[in-house]
Scaffold this active site. Structure first.
Site, PDB file in Angstrom:
ATOM      1  N   GLU A 311     -10.307  -5.170 -11.591  1.00 40.96           N
ATOM      2  CA  GLU A 311     -10.966  -3.867 -10.991  1.00 40.96           C
ATOM      3  C   GLU A 311     -10.234  -3.174 -10.218  1.00 40.96           C
ATOM      4  O   GLU A 311     -10.938  -2.806  -9.187  1.00 40.96           O
ATOM      5  CB  GLU A 311     -12.661  -4.268 -10.517  1.00 40.96           C
ATOM      6  CG  GLU A 311     -13.288  -5.120 -11.672  1.00 40.96           C
ATOM      7  CD  GLU A 311     -14.865  -5.468 -11.123  1.00 40.96           C
ATOM      8  OE1 GLU A 311     -14.741  -5.563  -9.880  1.00 40.96           O
ATOM      9  OE2 GLU A 311     -15.900  -4.988 -11.785  1.00 40.96           O
ATOM     10  N   CYS A 405     -24.042  -4.286  -9.670  1.00 37.60           N
ATOM     11  CA  CYS A 405     -23.750  -3.619  -8.599  1.00 37.60           C
ATOM     12  C   CYS A 405     -23.922  -2.063  -8.767  1.00 37.60           C
ATOM     13  O   CYS A 405     -24.477  -1.423  -7.570  1.00 37.60           O
ATOM     14  CB  CYS A 405     -22.307  -3.839  -7.942  1.00 37.60           C
ATOM     15  SG  CYS A 405     -21.047  -3.577  -9.392  1.00 37.60           S
TER      16      CYS A 405
HETATM   17 ZN   LIG Z   1     -20.331  -1.375  -9.475  1.00 38.25          ZN
END
Ligand SMILES: [Zn+2]
Length: 646
Positions: A311, A405
């Protein structure tokens, strides 16, 4: 002038610097800027009716709340989900609290109170709180901070507690937060435990808690956490530091790198510290990093974080469209950081990026219906693509994720979006984002104006003064950098306008005075720096603040999105048509497109010719392009933002 929320209380907006902070602009009080209709009001309504409600259910079914009960000893079993499950609860609480401030709702308040009780019951006597760690860690604390997210969860708790206090008046969650913050102050810092969390956000949380409580130690610890990075702490845990924003001290860093959400949460927190401590050196370092991000590491949508691999941000100009990661949370973090840079400096370029990111990198993360989400925001979906994992856009938007998230992060952003519209300063009031609604501010004895606009579909923005104040003040309105040829009148008389700057009008305003800004919205055709190899020879079509895409449902069955070719001169002639029936009401662009030929059907590799291949055939045919944020709300098919030139 007394400013109250719709809940009838005077309160401070999210991320509002304290009275002594070194900032150019200050958010107007909570509730003093209100979105009352139009584009964003519809998104907020879906957030209220769908996302926050189903989010509450998900916290139960996914196990987040049960984890707290297990930690409290009121339930038995093993904690479920990732180590940072608590943070989803806190982000949801924050969303519900800001939403309650917008429009009180006893059911939502009941949920907030019920969840607060569940959270509070799990807190240890000394203030420590992390439900998963308390059970799985069997009492061990802070042994693996690069991965354990203990401070990360604390940071989100602090933000939620401040939101609950300001938005509802309840202080139960604030009591929990203060107890945990006091525990952190007693545990971390020089002469105590020297360690930092692998995932920043505690910095923003501590500063916000300092602003709410006035406790200097919280600000001091936030500053210490910022300055502790880049000095080998993560390497001391045997881990490579780049991913954790720990390779270079924040004050010496020149770009963004590593995990994108971590990086921009850290810089947002550092911007808070710089504002509260008057730290010009830190602000200068952050300015350099922000400029570096914008210059080489930001998608045309405003999205950030190119790599699926961990990420992370890619290298300079590594911004390929089809495997773009561009996590929704990273877009939110970028908005948070960029908003703080705007407050610090008052420069229009920051509000410009907030706009681009909100419309084109944040909003694609949620469905028009309101409760399905993209974690990843690729700028292209190819024919025949199949999902290789949960986050893939080839799944379409999903109702939740194992790592959830993004959904509650979207909820809290939409619920607090009103706060990003306007600010005030000693000179007057600044309008940064355009939405139908009202703005009030405590300047010149109390001033206010109504905003009326069909933005982002139409570029006319009308401000009518409703409370003129008792003396001269300056009304400043952002003119986006894309709005070449913008014009404006004040009380019917033309005033000079420059794109990329604020239109500033200082006068003794009268009730009923109108400032009208007209932002031309022709079709704009954009190309990238040639070092962005992945999109060389391709262009993007934009109109107003929106980035457009070509999506398979709008193409003839025998024209795959992969094979669309365009000519720039033809694109500039595209007609815009508002379609109230389509995708909740969008303006489509009727693009003249061509079909790939020859080179597109040959072998994968072949001898290169001396001339560029003729890459299209036949005449141009019209195809509707839709705003990128609205893609994947019909039958999921191929899509592309970057259109290859014929
Ligand atoms: Zn996220």
């Amino acid at each position: 002038m007394t400013t109250t929320t719709s809940a009838g209380r005077t309160a401070v907006a999210p991320a509002a610097p304290s009275p002594g902070a070194a900032v150019a602009l200050r958010p107007v009080p909570l509730g003093a800027a209100r979105i009352a209709g139009g584009f964003w009001a519809e998104r907020q309504e879906a957030n209220r009716r769908q996302a926050i409600r189903t989010g509450y259910e998900k916290l139960e079914t996914a196990g987040n709340l049960q984890n707290f009960r297990i930690a409290a000893g009121t339930a038995t079993g093993e904690p479920r989900g990732p180590i940072f499950m608590d943070s989803d609860v806190y982000k949801w609480l924050e969303a519900a609290a800001w939403e309650y401030a917008r429009e009180p709702d006893e059911e939502v308040l009941g949920w907030i109170r019920a969840v607060t009780e569940v959270v509070a019951a799990a807190q240890a006597d000394d203030g420590y709180l992390d439900s998963v760690q308390q059970v799985r860690g069997q009492g061990a604390r802070y042994t693996d901070l690069p991965w354990s997210h203990e401070h990360y969860c604390a940071g989100h708790l602090f933000q939620a507690a401040v939101a609950t206090s300001r938005g509802t008046g309840d202080t139960g969650l604030l009591d929990v937060a203060v107890k945990l913050a006091d525990h952190l102050v007693a545990t971390f810092g020089e002469g105590r435990t020297v360690d930092v969390d692998g995932h920043p956000v505690v910095e923003m949380g501590l500063v916000e808690l300092y602003r709410e409580t006035g406790t200097q130690a919280y600000l001091d610890l936030a500053r210490w956490f910022v300055d502790a990075r880049g000095h080998g702490i993560v390497e001391g845990h045997g881990k490579a530091p780049t991913y954790f924003s720990d390779r270079v001290p924040v004050r010496e860093q020149t770009t963004v790198e590593g995990h994108s959400v971590r990086a921009v949460y850290l810089t947002a927190g550092a911007a808070d510290v710089a504002a509260e401590t008057g730290d010009a050196e830190l602000l200068a370092a952050l300015t350099t990093q922000w400029e570096g991000m914008l210059a080489t590491k930001t998608y045309v949508t405003g999205g950030i974080g190119a790599r699926w691999d961990m990420e992370q941000f890619g290298d300079h100009h590594e911004l390929g469209p089809d495997r773009a990661y561009a996590e929704t949370c990273a877009a939110i973090g970028s908005v948070q950081w960029t908003w703080r840079m705007l407050l610090a400096t008052g420069e229009a370029r920051y509000a410009d990026l907030v706009e681009r990111t909100l419309y084109n990198a944040f909003l694609p993360g949620v469905s028009l219906a309101g409760a399905e989400y993209f974690y990843v925001n690729a700028l292209q979906l190819r024919h025949g693509a199949h999902p290789d994992e949960e986050r893939s856009v080839a799944n379409g938007r999903r109702p939740w994720f194992d790592c959830a998230c993004c959904p509650p992060n979207i909820m809290r952003t939409l619920a607090s979006l009103d706060a990003y519209l306007a600010t005030s300063s000693g000179a007057g009031v600044q309008l940064h984002q355009f939405a139908t609604g009202t703005v009030r501010a405590d300047v010149a004895g109390g001033v206010g104006f109504d905003v009326t606009t069909d933005y982002p579909w139409d570029g006319t923005v009308r401000l009518e003064v409703t409370a003129p104040g008792t003396q001269e003040w300056e009304l400043a309105v952002r003119v986006p950098a894309w709005a070449e040829g913008a014009t404006a009148t004040v009380a019917g008389s033309p005033v000079p306008v420059s794109a990329g700057e604020y239109l500033r009008v200082a006068r003794r305003w009268a009730a009923g005075d109108v400032l009208e800004l007209v932002l031309p919205m022709p079709v704009r055709v954009v190309e990238a720096d040639p070092r962005v190899d992945a999109v060389r020879g391709a262009v993007v079509v934009e109109r107003g603040p929106l980035v457009y895409c070509v999506e398979q449902p709008d193409l003839p069955a025998d024209l795959p999105a992969d094979d669309v070719r365009v000519r720039v001169a033809e694109l500039r002639t595209a007609a815009a048509e508002h379609r109230p029936d389509l995708l909740g009401g969008v303006t489509v662009l009727r693009l003249p497109v061509r079909r790939a030929a020859g080179a597109a059907t040959g072998p994968l590799y072949r001898p290169a010719g001396d001339e560029p291949p003729v890459a299209s055939t036949g005449a141009a045919e019209p195809v509707d392009a839709v705003p990128y944020y609205a893609w994947a709300n019909r039958e999921l098919g191929a899509m592309r933002v970057w259109l290859p030139r014929a």
